[in-house]
Motif scaffolding. Structure first.
Motif, PDB file in Angstrom:
ATOM      1  N   LEU A   1      -3.635   8.756   3.976  1.00  0.00           N
ATOM      2  CA  LEU A   1      -4.169   8.184   2.740  1.00  0.00           C
ATOM      3  C   LEU A   1      -4.800   9.321   1.941  1.00  0.00           C
ATOM      4  N   SER A   2      -3.967  10.145   1.373  1.00  0.00           N
ATOM      5  CA  SER A   2      -4.424  11.351   0.686  1.00  0.00           C
ATOM      6  C   SER A   2      -5.000  11.020  -0.682  1.00  0.00           C
TER       7      SER A   2
ATOM      8  N   VAL B   1      -2.365   2.545  -4.652  1.00  0.00           N
ATOM      9  CA  VAL B   1      -2.521   3.916  -4.169  1.00  0.00           C
ATOM     10  C   VAL B   1      -3.918   4.092  -3.607  1.00  0.00           C
TER      11      VAL B   1
ATOM     12  N   GLY C   1       5.634   3.072   1.311  1.00  0.00           N
ATOM     13  CA  GLY C   1       4.863   1.867   1.028  1.00  0.00           C
ATOM     14  C   GLY C   1       5.038   0.841   2.127  1.00  0.00           C
TER      15      GLY C   1
ATOM     16  N   ASP D   1       0.843  -1.193   0.000  1.00  0.00           N
ATOM     17  CA  ASP D   1       0.000   0.000   0.000  1.00  0.00           C
ATOM     18  C   ASP D   1       0.881   1.247   0.000  1.00  0.00           C
ATOM     19  N   ARG D   2       0.588   2.180  -0.896  1.00  0.00           N
ATOM     20  CA  ARG D   2       1.344   3.423  -0.979  1.00  0.00           C
ATOM     21  C   ARG D   2       0.626   4.524  -0.205  1.00  0.00           C
ATOM     22  N   ILE D   3       1.398   5.328   0.527  1.00  0.00           N
ATOM     23  CA  ILE D   3       0.834   6.441   1.282  1.00  0.00           C
ATOM     24  C   ILE D   3       1.699   7.674   1.081  1.00  0.00           C
ATOM     25  N   SER D   4       1.159   8.818   1.468  1.00  0.00           N
ATOM     26  CA  SER D   4       1.877  10.084   1.320  1.00  0.00           C
ATOM     27  C   SER D   4       2.987  10.181   2.355  1.00  0.00           C
TER      28      SER D   4
ATOM     29  N   TRP E   1      -5.647  11.120  -4.721  1.00  0.00           N
ATOM     30  CA  TRP E   1      -4.725  11.074  -5.845  1.00  0.00           C
ATOM     31  C   TRP E   1      -4.511  12.456  -6.423  1.00  0.00           C
TER      32      TRP E   1
ATOM     33  N   TYR F   1       3.075   9.503  -3.429  1.00  0.00           N
ATOM     34  CA  TYR F   1       3.042   8.426  -2.435  1.00  0.00           C
ATOM     35  C   TYR F   1       4.421   7.794  -2.306  1.00  0.00           C
TER      36      TYR F   1
END
Length: 214
Positions: free
Chosen positions: A135-136, A207, A151, A127-130, A138, A148
């Protein structure tokens, strides 16, 4: 040998995300996209038309559009219809919020699987995050890595979801719901890592998105 046909059931994602997703898989070498849209009833017509326009502008004609609740087997039913339409060869599976990365060109990955007599290739989802850890939404500006940069196994650690998924499969291999394994195989095929310590690329980079069916 052609690259695998990409099979995807697309929900109400952000149009810029779908644009980036198509661009990503074209960069990987995918030549044939078989996409179908499924929208819950509450999705505005404007968003439906905008997503379909994204495909047309990319030279992709959606294989179908359906509307209604997103039940557990909705994705599986549409996915299998797309696989039947795709025909023989290898199929690549990716949700619209999943950006796969491979250790070699797709043709080489498939060729190695065939040499090893492996009918599937497994991957692990990150999972990719900022950078802030949020969890912003896209944001297409700057690209995926800037939006992002972090991860990890968030879905696995917090929700106990299985991060192992089948990313490539031969046309004659049946897949279970969610593409996590093949029916009748308790641990899936050997190409899917049995534990995170055995995880090797390819990996998913997922994402944040509101799309169901992930």
């Amino acid at each position: 040998m052609l690259t695998p046909t990409l099979i995807a059931v697309v929900g109400p994602v952000e149009p810029p995300l779908l644009t980036a997703w198509i661009r990503h898989y074209r960069w990987l070498g995918v030549e044939r996209f078989l996409l179908a849209f499924h929208f819950p009833e509450h999705v505005p017509n404007a968003l439906r038309h905008e997503l379909q326009a994204v495909c047309r502008q990319a030279g992709i004609i959606p294989a179908g559009t359906s509307s209604g609740p997103w039940h557990e087997h909705t994705d599986t039913r549409i996915r299998d219809a797309l696989r039947h339409q795709a025909g023989q060869g290898w199929h690549l599976f990716a949700d619209a919020d999943e950006f796969q990365q491979y250790p070699a060109p797709l043709r080489e990955v498939v060729a190695q699987a065939e040499r090893n007599r492996q009918p599937v290739v497994g991957g692990v989802l990150l999972d990719r995050i900022s950078a802030s850890g949020r969890l912003s939404d896209w944001n297409p500006r700057g690209g995926l890595d800037l939006a992002y940069p972090l991860g990890g196994h968030i879905t696995h650690r917090l929700l106990h979801g299985d991060p192992r998924k089948i990313v490539l499969a031969r046309h004659d291999i049946t897949l279970a719901s969610g593409n996590h394994r093949t029916p009748g195989q308790e641990g899936g095929w050997s190409a899917v890592p049995r534990s995170l310590s055995e995880a090797v690329p390819p990996v998913f980079l997922r994402v944040p998105s509101e799309a169901p069916g992930s």
